[in-house]
Design a protein around this motif. Structure first.
Motif, PDB file in Angstrom:
ATOM      1  N   ASN A 105       0.820  -1.212   0.000  1.00  0.00           N
ATOM      2  CA  ASN A 105       0.000   0.000   0.000  1.00  0.00           C
ATOM      3  C   ASN A 105       0.854   1.262   0.000  1.00  0.00           C
ATOM      4  O   ASN A 105       0.574   2.198   0.733  1.00  0.00           O
ATOM      5  CB  ASN A 105      -0.907  -0.021   1.242  1.00  0.00           C
ATOM      6  CG  ASN A 105      -0.109  -0.222   2.522  1.00  0.00           C
ATOM      7  OD1 ASN A 105       0.886  -0.945   2.522  1.00  0.00           O
ATOM      8  ND2 ASN A 105      -0.524   0.397   3.606  1.00  0.00           N
ATOM      9  N   GLY A 106       1.936   1.286  -0.800  1.00  0.00           N
ATOM     10  CA  GLY A 106       2.772   2.477  -0.844  1.00  0.00           C
ATOM     11  C   GLY A 106       4.237   2.086  -1.013  1.00  0.00           C
ATOM     12  O   GLY A 106       4.535   1.116  -1.719  1.00  0.00           O
ATOM     13  N   PHE A 107       5.151   2.813  -0.338  1.00  0.00           N
ATOM     14  CA  PHE A 107       6.586   2.539  -0.521  1.00  0.00           C
ATOM     15  C   PHE A 107       6.938   1.093  -0.179  1.00  0.00           C
ATOM     16  O   PHE A 107       6.523   0.575   0.868  1.00  0.00           O
ATOM     17  CB  PHE A 107       7.429   3.487   0.352  1.00  0.00           C
ATOM     18  CG  PHE A 107       7.370   4.916  -0.109  1.00  0.00           C
ATOM     19  CD1 PHE A 107       7.902   5.280  -1.339  1.00  0.00           C
ATOM     20  CD2 PHE A 107       6.787   5.901   0.683  1.00  0.00           C
ATOM     21  CE1 PHE A 107       7.839   6.601  -1.782  1.00  0.00           C
ATOM     22  CE2 PHE A 107       6.724   7.220   0.256  1.00  0.00           C
ATOM     23  CZ  PHE A 107       7.245   7.573  -0.989  1.00  0.00           C
ATOM     24  N   CYS A 108       7.680   0.501  -1.070  1.00  0.00           N
ATOM     25  CA  CYS A 108       8.088  -0.900  -0.893  1.00  0.00           C
ATOM     26  C   CYS A 108       9.560  -0.950  -1.320  1.00  0.00           C
ATOM     27  O   CYS A 108       9.893  -1.324  -2.444  1.00  0.00           O
ATOM     28  CB  CYS A 108       7.204  -1.784  -1.780  1.00  0.00           C
ATOM     29  SG  CYS A 108       7.528  -3.549  -1.603  1.00  0.00           S
ATOM     30  N   PHE A 130       8.482   0.774  -5.867  1.00  0.00           N
ATOM     31  CA  PHE A 130       9.350  -0.359  -5.544  1.00  0.00           C
ATOM     32  C   PHE A 130      10.797  -0.001  -5.844  1.00  0.00           C
ATOM     33  O   PHE A 130      11.078   0.800  -6.741  1.00  0.00           O
ATOM     34  CB  PHE A 130       8.973  -1.583  -6.398  1.00  0.00           C
ATOM     35  CG  PHE A 130       7.595  -2.088  -6.106  1.00  0.00           C
ATOM     36  CD1 PHE A 130       7.408  -3.188  -5.273  1.00  0.00           C
ATOM     37  CD2 PHE A 130       6.478  -1.463  -6.644  1.00  0.00           C
ATOM     38  CE1 PHE A 130       6.136  -3.647  -4.983  1.00  0.00           C
ATOM     39  CE2 PHE A 130       5.203  -1.915  -6.364  1.00  0.00           C
ATOM     40  CZ  PHE A 130       5.029  -3.015  -5.534  1.00  0.00           C
ATOM     41  N   GLY A 131      11.719  -0.648  -5.163  1.00  0.00           N
ATOM     42  CA  GLY A 131      13.125  -0.441  -5.500  1.00  0.00           C
ATOM     43  C   GLY A 131      14.040  -1.077  -4.481  1.00  0.00           C
ATOM     44  O   GLY A 131      13.626  -1.422  -3.364  1.00  0.00           O
ATOM     45  N   GLN A 132      15.270  -1.255  -4.915  1.00  0.00           N
ATOM     46  CA  GLN A 132      16.339  -1.722  -4.017  1.00  0.00           C
ATOM     47  C   GLN A 132      17.391  -0.608  -4.023  1.00  0.00           C
ATOM     48  O   GLN A 132      18.390  -0.695  -4.728  1.00  0.00           O
ATOM     49  CB  GLN A 132      16.933  -3.036  -4.545  1.00  0.00           C
ATOM     50  CG  GLN A 132      15.986  -4.210  -4.570  1.00  0.00           C
ATOM     51  CD  GLN A 132      15.607  -4.796  -3.225  1.00  0.00           C
ATOM     52  OE1 GLN A 132      14.647  -5.523  -3.121  1.00  0.00           O
ATOM     53  NE2 GLN A 132      16.326  -4.479  -2.162  1.00  0.00           N
ATOM     54  N   PRO A 133      17.154   0.454  -3.211  1.00  0.00           N
ATOM     55  CA  PRO A 133      18.024   1.636  -3.292  1.00  0.00           C
ATOM     56  C   PRO A 133      19.285   1.546  -2.431  1.00  0.00           C
ATOM     57  O   PRO A 133      19.928   2.568  -2.177  1.00  0.00           O
ATOM     58  CB  PRO A 133      17.095   2.747  -2.785  1.00  0.00           C
ATOM     59  CG  PRO A 133      16.184   2.061  -1.837  1.00  0.00           C
ATOM     60  CD  PRO A 133      16.023   0.646  -2.294  1.00  0.00           C
ATOM     61  N   ASP A 160      19.778  -4.557 -13.078  1.00  0.00           N
ATOM     62  CA  ASP A 160      19.354  -3.175 -13.329  1.00  0.00           C
ATOM     63  C   ASP A 160      18.948  -2.524 -11.993  1.00  0.00           C
ATOM     64  O   ASP A 160      19.466  -1.470 -11.611  1.00  0.00           O
ATOM     65  CB  ASP A 160      18.184  -3.226 -14.343  1.00  0.00           C
ATOM     66  CG  ASP A 160      17.477  -1.893 -14.578  1.00  0.00           C
ATOM     67  OD1 ASP A 160      17.609  -0.981 -13.748  1.00  0.00           O
ATOM     68  OD2 ASP A 160      16.777  -1.773 -15.598  1.00  0.00           O
ATOM     69  N   LEU A 161      18.052  -3.184 -11.271  1.00  0.00           N
ATOM     70  CA  LEU A 161      17.487  -2.549 -10.069  1.00  0.00           C
ATOM     71  C   LEU A 161      18.496  -2.444  -8.932  1.00  0.00           C
ATOM     72  O   LEU A 161      18.544  -1.430  -8.234  1.00  0.00           O
ATOM     73  CB  LEU A 161      16.233  -3.314  -9.614  1.00  0.00           C
ATOM     74  CG  LEU A 161      15.053  -3.241 -10.599  1.00  0.00           C
ATOM     75  CD1 LEU A 161      13.911  -4.135 -10.140  1.00  0.00           C
ATOM     76  CD2 LEU A 161      14.564  -1.805 -10.767  1.00  0.00           C
ATOM     77  N   ARG A 166      17.349   2.460  -8.807  1.00  0.00           N
ATOM     78  CA  ARG A 166      16.227   3.289  -9.282  1.00  0.00           C
ATOM     79  C   ARG A 166      14.892   2.736  -8.744  1.00  0.00           C
ATOM     80  O   ARG A 166      14.774   1.533  -8.481  1.00  0.00           O
ATOM     81  CB  ARG A 166      16.216   3.363 -10.812  1.00  0.00           C
ATOM     82  CG  ARG A 166      15.746   2.123 -11.534  1.00  0.00           C
ATOM     83  CD  ARG A 166      15.845   2.316 -13.050  1.00  0.00           C
ATOM     84  NE  ARG A 166      15.530   1.060 -13.725  1.00  0.00           N
ATOM     85  CZ  ARG A 166      14.317   0.730 -14.146  1.00  0.00           C
ATOM     86  NH1 ARG A 166      13.294   1.541 -13.952  1.00  0.00           N
ATOM     87  NH2 ARG A 166      14.118  -0.422 -14.760  1.00  0.00           N
ATOM     88  N   LYS A 167      13.948   3.651  -8.608  1.00  0.00           N
ATOM     89  CA  LYS A 167      12.624   3.261  -8.125  1.00  0.00           C
ATOM     90  C   LYS A 167      11.715   3.028  -9.324  1.00  0.00           C
ATOM     91  O   LYS A 167      11.842   3.706 -10.339  1.00  0.00           O
ATOM     92  CB  LYS A 167      12.045   4.348  -7.230  1.00  0.00           C
ATOM     93  CG  LYS A 167      12.871   4.578  -5.969  1.00  0.00           C
ATOM     94  CD  LYS A 167      12.244   5.642  -5.090  1.00  0.00           C
ATOM     95  CE  LYS A 167      13.043   5.879  -3.822  1.00  0.00           C
ATOM     96  NZ  LYS A 167      14.375   6.489  -4.053  1.00  0.00           N
ATOM     97  N   ILE A 168      10.807   2.081  -9.202  1.00  0.00           N
ATOM     98  CA  ILE A 168       9.850   1.824 -10.284  1.00  0.00           C
ATOM     99  C   ILE A 168       8.431   1.927  -9.720  1.00  0.00           C
ATOM    100  O   ILE A 168       8.206   1.703  -8.526  1.00  0.00           O
ATOM    101  CB  ILE A 168      10.070   0.432 -10.941  1.00  0.00           C
ATOM    102  CG1 ILE A 168       9.911  -0.712  -9.929  1.00  0.00           C
ATOM    103  CG2 ILE A 168      11.445   0.363 -11.608  1.00  0.00           C
ATOM    104  CD1 ILE A 168       9.957  -2.098 -10.594  1.00  0.00           C
TER     105      ILE A 168
END
Ligand code: CO8
Length: 257
Positions: A105-108, A130-133, A160-161, A166-168
Motif C-alpha cells: 500500500n505504498g513505498f516498498c 518499488f526499489g532496491q536503493p 538493473d534494479l 532506481r525506483k519503479i
C-alpha cells in the motif's frame, strides 16, 4: 490500531499482520523483526491457518526498508547479526505452509521489497513504489534481495534494479512480474477480501500441497521436481478432499471442503 509494532488480527484462519510504525514509514528495525518472528513462530503452530496477509500501517507505505537510523553505526559483526535476524524471519514467512499475500500500500523499498519478495502474492495499490536503493546508501541488499529478486524477475532486471537503485512504479512492477496485481488504493481491501475468500473456498490441504510443490521444486532440477510433484499429487488421493472434490464435480454440486 494498538501501539504494538506488529498488529495481528485472526479472522477464522486468515491472519493479517500489520507493521505499525507509520511515522517511520514502517521501516524494519530489530524490534519489528523480533515481533514479526514471534508472530510467525506462533503461526507455524496455528491449527487452522488458511492464509496470511502482511501490510504496513497507513496509506503511504508498505515498508520503506530496513531502519537506516538503527543501521548507521553498526559494525560489520552487528550488521551481519541484523541481516541474519531479518533473513531468518523472512524465511519463516516464506515457508509458512499457506499462501502469504503482501498488500503493498505504498513505498516498498529495500528490506520492504525483500519482504514482499518472500510472499506468494504481492497485490499493489497504484501509488506503490518499488526499489532496491541500497547502493545509494553505500551498501547492497542484505535481506535476500540479490537472490530472490533475480529468481522473481530474471537476472537482467535484477542487476538493473540493484546496481542503479532506481525506483519503479506499480505498473512497471507488474510488467516485470514483481507483483501479481495492481489496483487503485481504494480497491485493495475488497480485492484481497475476494482473494482470501477464493483461497478459503478451495481444499485447505490441496492449497498447501500446491504451494509446497512450487516452493520445494524451484530449487531442484526438473526431473527431481517433477518426481516431487507426482508424490504430492498421489498423496492427495489418501485424503478426504480429493474424494469430496471429485464427487462434487460428478454429482454437479459445490464441494464442501
Ligand atoms: N529507515 C528509517 N527511517 C525511515 C526510513 C528508513 N528506511 N524511510 C523513511 N524513514 C523515516 C524518515 O526518516 C522520516 O522520519 P522523520 O519524520 O523523523 O524525519 C519519516 O520516515 C518520513 O520519511 P520522509 O520524510 O523521508 O518521507 P518522504 O515522503 O519525503 O520520502 C521515501 C519517502 C522516499 C520513502 C524516503 O523516506 C526514503 O528514501 N526512505 C529511505 C528508503 C530506503 O533507502 N530504503 C532502503 C533502506 S536500506 C535497506 O533496506 C537494506 C536492507 C539490508 C540491510 C543489511 C543489514 C545490515
Amino acid at each position: 490500531m494498538s501501539d504494538a509494532v506488529i498488529e495481528k488480527v485472526d479472522n477464522d484462519g486468515v491472519v493479517r499482520l500489520t507493521i505499525n510504525r507509520p511515522k517511520a514509514l514502517n521501516a524494519l528495525n530489530s524490534d519489528v523483526l523480533s515481533a514479526l518472528e514471534a508472530h510467525l513462530v506462533e503461526l507455524e503452530a496455528h491449527p487452522n491457518l488458511r492464509a496470511v496477509l502482511i501490510t504496513g500501517a497507513g496509506e503511504k507505505s508498505f515498508v520503506a526498508g530496513a531502519d537506516i537510523t538503527e543501521m548507521r553505526d553498526k559494525t560489520p559483526e552487528e550488521a551481519r547479526a541484523f541481516a541474519s535476524q531479518a533473513l531468518r524471519t523472512i524465511k519463516r514467512l516464506e515457508t509458512l505452509p499457506v499462501p502469504v499475500v503482501a498488500l503493498v500500500n505504498g513505498f516498498c523499498l529495500g528490506g520492504g521489497c525483500e519482504l514482499a519478495l518472500a510472499c506468494d502474492w504481492a497485490v499493489a495499490s497504484d501509488n506503490a513504489v518499488f526499489g532496491q536503493p541500497e547502493v545509494l546508501l553505500g551498501v547492497i541488499p542484505g535481506f535476500g534481495g540479490t537472490q530472490r529478486l533475480p529468481r522473481r524477475v530474471g537476472p537482467a532486471m535484477a542487476i538493473d534494479l540493484v546496481t542503479t537503485g532506481r525506483k519503479i512504479d506499480a505498473h512497471e512492477a507488474l510488467r516485470i512480474g514483481l507483483v501479481n496485481r495492481v489496483m487503485p488504493q481504494a480497491e485493495l481491501e475488497s480485492y484481497v477480501e475476494e482473494l482470501t475468500k477464493q483461497l478459503k473456498g478451495n481444499g485447505p490441504q490441496s492449497v498447501r500441497g500446491a504451494k509446497q510443490a512450487v516452493h520445494d521444486g524451484m530449487d531442484q532440477d526438473l526431473d527431481s521436481a517433477l518426481a516431487l510433484e507426482t508424490s504430492l499429487f498421489a498423496f492427495c488421493f489418501a485424503g478426504q478432499e480429493q474424494k469430496e472434490g471429485m464427487s462434487a464435480f460428478v454429482e454437479k454440486r459445490k464441494p464442501n471442503f
